[in-house]
Design an enzyme around this catalytic site. Structure first.
Site, PDB file in Angstrom:
ATOM      1  N   SER A  12       0.839  -1.196   0.000  1.00 22.24           N
ATOM      2  CA  SER A  12       0.000   0.000   0.000  1.00 22.24           C
ATOM      3  C   SER A  12       0.881   1.255   0.000  1.00 22.24           C
ATOM      4  CB  SER A  12      -0.966  -0.033   1.190  1.00 22.24           C
ATOM      5  OG  SER A  12      -1.929   0.987   1.107  1.00 22.24           O
ATOM      6  N   HIS A  19      -3.966  -0.503  -4.579  1.00 20.91           N
ATOM      7  CA  HIS A  19      -5.424  -0.721  -4.471  1.00 20.91           C
ATOM      8  C   HIS A  19      -6.063  -0.359  -5.819  1.00 20.91           C
ATOM      9  CE1 HIS A  19      -4.969  -1.015  -0.069  1.00 20.91           C
ATOM     10  NE2 HIS A  19      -4.246   0.085  -0.147  1.00 20.91           N
ATOM     11  N   GLU A  73      -5.004  -5.116  -5.305  1.00 25.85           N
ATOM     12  CA  GLU A  73      -4.873  -5.670  -3.958  1.00 25.85           C
ATOM     13  C   GLU A  73      -4.510  -7.152  -4.020  1.00 25.85           C
ATOM     14  OE1 GLU A  73      -8.456  -4.815  -1.836  1.00 25.85           O
ATOM     15  OE2 GLU A  73      -8.043  -2.660  -1.716  1.00 25.85           O
TER      16      GLU A  73
END
Length: 318
Positions: free
Chosen positions: A161, A203, A230
Site C-alpha cells: 500500500s 489498491h 490488492e
C-alpha cells in the site's frame, strides 16, 4: 509539484590498488553477487490463508533463516502493525524478525538504526501514509543506509500500500480518483527512489484509480505508470525481469509517446490523452529482458522497452 529539493547522486568509489600489488597478489575467485529485489504490493495482501505474496517475500529474502525487519513508521499504529506482521512471519517459519522502529528524526539518524538496516536480508514496509514515512526518512542516515542495503548488499525490499508508493522516486503522495483523468488530480512528491522511471499506485482496480494514474502520467509522460491490484505484488529483479505474484494484475501504462493538452487546460479540467499504451500483466506471469527467452519473444517491442526501464539499476541516493 515535487516539494523537496533534488538529491545529489552518490558516486561509487572503488579502492585504489597499487600497481605492484596488483601484479603479485593472486586475485580471489569472484563470489556470486546477490542482486537486490523490489516487491511493491498493492495492499490487502493475504495474511491468513495461502499467504502467496508473503511466502514469496520470505523466499526472496533467503528463506526461514533470513534476517527480516519490519518498518511500520508509515502507520498511525506502528506497534500494532509490527506485532501483526511479527506473528505472520513467525507462522511462516522466519527465525529472525525484528522491528525497525523509527518514531523520530533522531532515531532515523542513529547508528543503531543504520546498523539494523545494513544487517538485514529483507525489509518489509507497511501501509499507512507515505508522506508520514518520508517526513521521517528524508535525507537521514537511515535513508542512505537503505540505498546501501539494496544496491550494495542485495537486500530485498517490499512495501505494501503506502509502502509500495514510497518505493518510487516520483511518489504519488495524495489525490482523488477521478473517473476520467484531470489535470492536477493528484500530487507528486519525492519517495525513496528505488524505482526511478515509474510512478506506483496501489489498491488499483478495487478503488478505480486508472483515472488518477493517467492524470499523473499526463504531468510526467517520461514516466511509466504502475497500478497494482490488492493482494498482488510486482517483483522487480534488477537487470533481469519482473514477475507478478498474487491474485490480481498489474496495469502498466506507458506514456512515452503521449500527446496531451496538459499545458493548455486549467487545474481539474479533463485531459485529452493520445498515444498511451496500456498493458495488463496478470498474476503468474514473468517478463524478462533476456533476448531469446520465451517471455521476451511474446512481448511487443514497446513492452520490452518498458520492462527494461523498470529493471534498470537506479542511482544510489544520499
Amino acid at each position: 509539484m515535487l516539494q523537496r529539493r533534488h538529491l545529489v547522486q552518490l558516486a561509487a568509489l572503488a579502492p585504489l590498488v597499487p600497481h605492484a600489488q596488483a601484479q603479485t597478489t593472486p586475485t580471489p575467485p569472484a563470489l556470486p553477487r546477490r542482486l537486490g529485489r523490489l516487491m511493491p504490493i498493492g495492499g490487502a495482501e493475504d495474511r491468513m490463508q495461502d499467504r502467496i505474496i508473503l511466502r514469496r517475500f520470505v523466499e526472496l529474502c533467503g528463506g526461514a533463516g533470513a534476517r527480516i525487519r519490519v518498518l511500520s513508521a508509515a502507520s498511525s499504529d506502528p506497534q500494532g502493525v509490527w506485532q501483526a506482521y511479527q506473528g505472520v512471519f513467525a507462522e511462516l517459519g522466519v527465525q529472525h524478525t525484528a522491528h525497525l522502529d523509527i518514531p523520530t528524526l533522531e532515531h532515523a539518524n542513529s547508528a543503531a538504526v543504520v546498523d539494523q538496516i545494513l544487517d538485514t536480508d529483507g525489509l518489509f514496509i507497511s501501509g499507512g501514509d507515505q508522506s508520514r514515512l518520508m517526513a521521517l526518512l528524508w535525507e537521514t542516515e537511515a535513508f542512505r543506509a537503505l540505498h546501501t542495503a539494496f544496491h550494495v548488499r542485495g537486500c530485498c525490499i517490499a512495501g505494501t500500500s503506502a509502502g509500495a508508493a514510497v518505493l518510487s522516486r516520483h511518489m504519488l503522495a495524495q489525490g482523488d480518483a477521478p473517473r476520467l483523468p484531470e489535470k492536477e488530480a493528484a500530487e507528486l512528491d519525492l519517495g525513496l527512489g528505488f524505482v526511478s522511471r515509474a510512478i506506483i499506485d496501489q489498491h488499483f482496480s478495487e478503488r478505480g484509480r486508472l483515472g488518477r494514474l493517467l492524470s499523473v502520467l499526463a504531468q510526467r509522460p517520461d514516466m511509466l505508470g504502475v497500478g497494482i491490484d490488492e493482494d498482488t505484488a510486482l517483483v522487480i529483479e534488477r537487470g533481469v525481469g519482473i514477475e507478478v505474484v498474487g491474485r490480481g494484475a498489474v496495469t502498466l501504462l506507458d506514456g512515452r509517446q503521449l500527446r496531451s493538452n496538459f499545458e493548455d487546460v486549467e487545474s481539474r479540467e479533463r485531459l485529452e490523452m493520445l498515444g498511451v499504451r496500456l498493458n495488463l500483466l496478470p498474476a503468474g506471469r514473468r517478463y524478462t529482458v533476456s533476448p531469446g527467452s520465451e517471455s521476451w519473444r511474446r512481448m511487443p517491442p514497446h513492452l520490452r522497452e518498458a520492462v527494461a526501464l523498470l529493471v534498470a539499476p537506479g542511482p544510489i541516493r544520499g
